[in-house]
Design an enzyme around this catalytic site. Structure first.
Site, short mmCIF file in Angstrom:
data_model
loop_
_atom_site.label_atom_id
_atom_site.label_comp_id
_atom_site.label_asym_id
_atom_site.label_seq_id
_atom_site.Cartn_x
_atom_site.Cartn_y
_atom_site.Cartn_z
N GLU A 52 0.84 -1.21 0.00
CA GLU A 52 0.00 0.00 0.00
C GLU A 52 0.87 1.26 0.00
OE1 GLU A 52 -2.75 1.54 -0.13
OE2 GLU A 52 -4.39 0.12 0.09
N ARG A 104 -7.30 0.26 13.42
CA ARG A 104 -5.98 0.69 12.96
C ARG A 104 -6.18 1.74 11.88
NH1 ARG A 104 -5.14 -0.96 7.73
NH2 ARG A 104 -5.82 -3.03 7.04
N ASN A 117 -5.64 3.28 8.14
CA ASN A 117 -5.49 2.75 6.79
C ASN A 117 -4.79 3.81 5.95
OD1 ASN A 117 -5.78 0.47 5.12
ND2 ASN A 117 -7.51 1.40 4.07
N GLU A 177 -9.46 -6.18 9.96
CA GLU A 177 -10.24 -7.15 9.17
C GLU A 177 -10.11 -8.57 9.72
OE1 GLU A 177 -9.75 -5.48 4.68
OE2 GLU A 177 -7.94 -5.72 5.87
N ASN A 210 -9.97 5.15 2.82
CA ASN A 210 -9.02 4.82 1.77
C ASN A 210 -8.57 6.03 0.98
OD1 ASN A 210 -7.44 2.66 0.85
ND2 ASN A 210 -9.21 1.31 0.92
N ASP A 214 -9.94 1.60 -3.93
CA ASP A 214 -8.91 1.55 -2.88
C ASP A 214 -8.08 2.83 -2.92
OD1 ASP A 214 -6.93 0.65 -1.06
OD2 ASP A 214 -7.16 -1.41 -1.69
#
Length: 299
Positions: A18, A101, A103, A121, A154, A204
């Protein structure tokens, strides 16, 4: 259109790669592997990779004006000194939500570090819903909370005139826009500028190009799509040889290359055989459009 070329430049096998960010000064691509708790730096000239491991899932990394980096680690905004691998906590959020958490995160044109949270998740994109919030860390280290009830916070970026903030809450299947006040960091007037189609799957990470168009990585969709946020139309689709595309950024010496991260968590052995480059870092050239340099955190 020039011919588009897609290559896996780094077979990193990220569980969930990511937050790709280009660092011009070192000709390097920074990115994270969230569940592996790693921040990575790939030098595009030497092809060498350096990795720093932290003590919690690390979901985004950004440049820091005074040197080094900032990162979102667990539910903390942190500085990261690459030389001695030290991490210093600047602020903590969601203290009442032990299962949360951070992202995705990105720095705005005024040097504030925006990042949102989500519940951890149980499987990819399977989680307790509405647990996340969107925050920004100001240069003086105070934190502002914008809104809550977020599923998976996101992709985020700002229009070229800095008057619009673009944002994705993945499970809304929408790319949203807000009016943005760069002086104060205030956002208002939320609206959807693009709704994803079924085969595009889950929106995303996202970045903007030098023409003001948005590029969105589609998780499970194996593609990045180019959108016109003013007309709400999709302009282009670039398919990759992996399904779990997670984020994208422009880089290279003139920001004409696109780098795409992806994931392999949640794939069975059959899928991994079909997609051996899953979790790698991809470079796309020949798009015929350039990006802009990332903004550094000002604190």
């Amino acid at each position: 259109m020039s011919s588009i070329k897609i290559e896996c430049v780094l077979p990193e096998n990220c569980r969930c790669g990511e937050s790709p960010v280009w660092e011009e000064s070192s000709n390097s691509l920074l990115f994270v592997d969230i569940p592996a708790k790693k921040v990575c730096r790939w030098n595009s000239l030497t092809k060498q990779v350096q990795r720093v491991t932290v003590d919690a899932p690390v979901s985004s990394v950004a440049l820091r004006q005074s040197g080094g980096y900032v990162a979102t680690v667990g539910t903390k905004f942190c500085t990261l000194n690459w030389e001695d691998q030290s991490v210093v906590v600047l602020a903590t959020v969601d203290k009442d939500k032990k299962n949360n958490r951070f992202n995705d995160g990105k720095v705005d044109p005024a040097g504030r570090y925006f990042a949102g949270t989500m519940a951890e998740e149980t499987a990819p994109a399977v989680l307790e819903r509405h647990q996340g919030s969107l925050y920004s860390l100001f240069p003086d280290h105070h934190v502002k909370k914008y809104f809550d009830q977020v599923d998976i916070s996101n992709g985020l970026d700002w229009s070229l005139d800095h008057k619009i903030f673009y944002y994705i809450d993945s499970l809304s299947y929408s790319v949203d826009a807000f009016d943005y006040n760069l002086q104060t960091g205030q956002i208002s007037n939320r609206r959807s500028v693009y709704k994803l189609e079924k085969d595009e799957q889950i929106p995303d990470g996202m970045c903007i190009d030098a023409e003001g168009k948005l590029w969105v990585a589609c998780y499970n969709g194996g593609r990045v799509i180019r959108l016109d946020p003013e007309t709400g139309k999709r302009l282009q689709t670039v398919k990759l040889p992996v399904d779990k595309t997670t984020s994208c950024c422009f880089g290279g010496k003139d920001y004409s290359e696109m780098y795409v991260t992806c994931a392999r968590d949640g794939m069975d052995s059959e899928s991994l055989l079909r997609q051996p480059e899953a979790g790698g870092i991809f470079k796309i050239t020949g798009l015929g459009v350039k990006g802009i340099a990332p903004y550094p955190y000002a604190g």
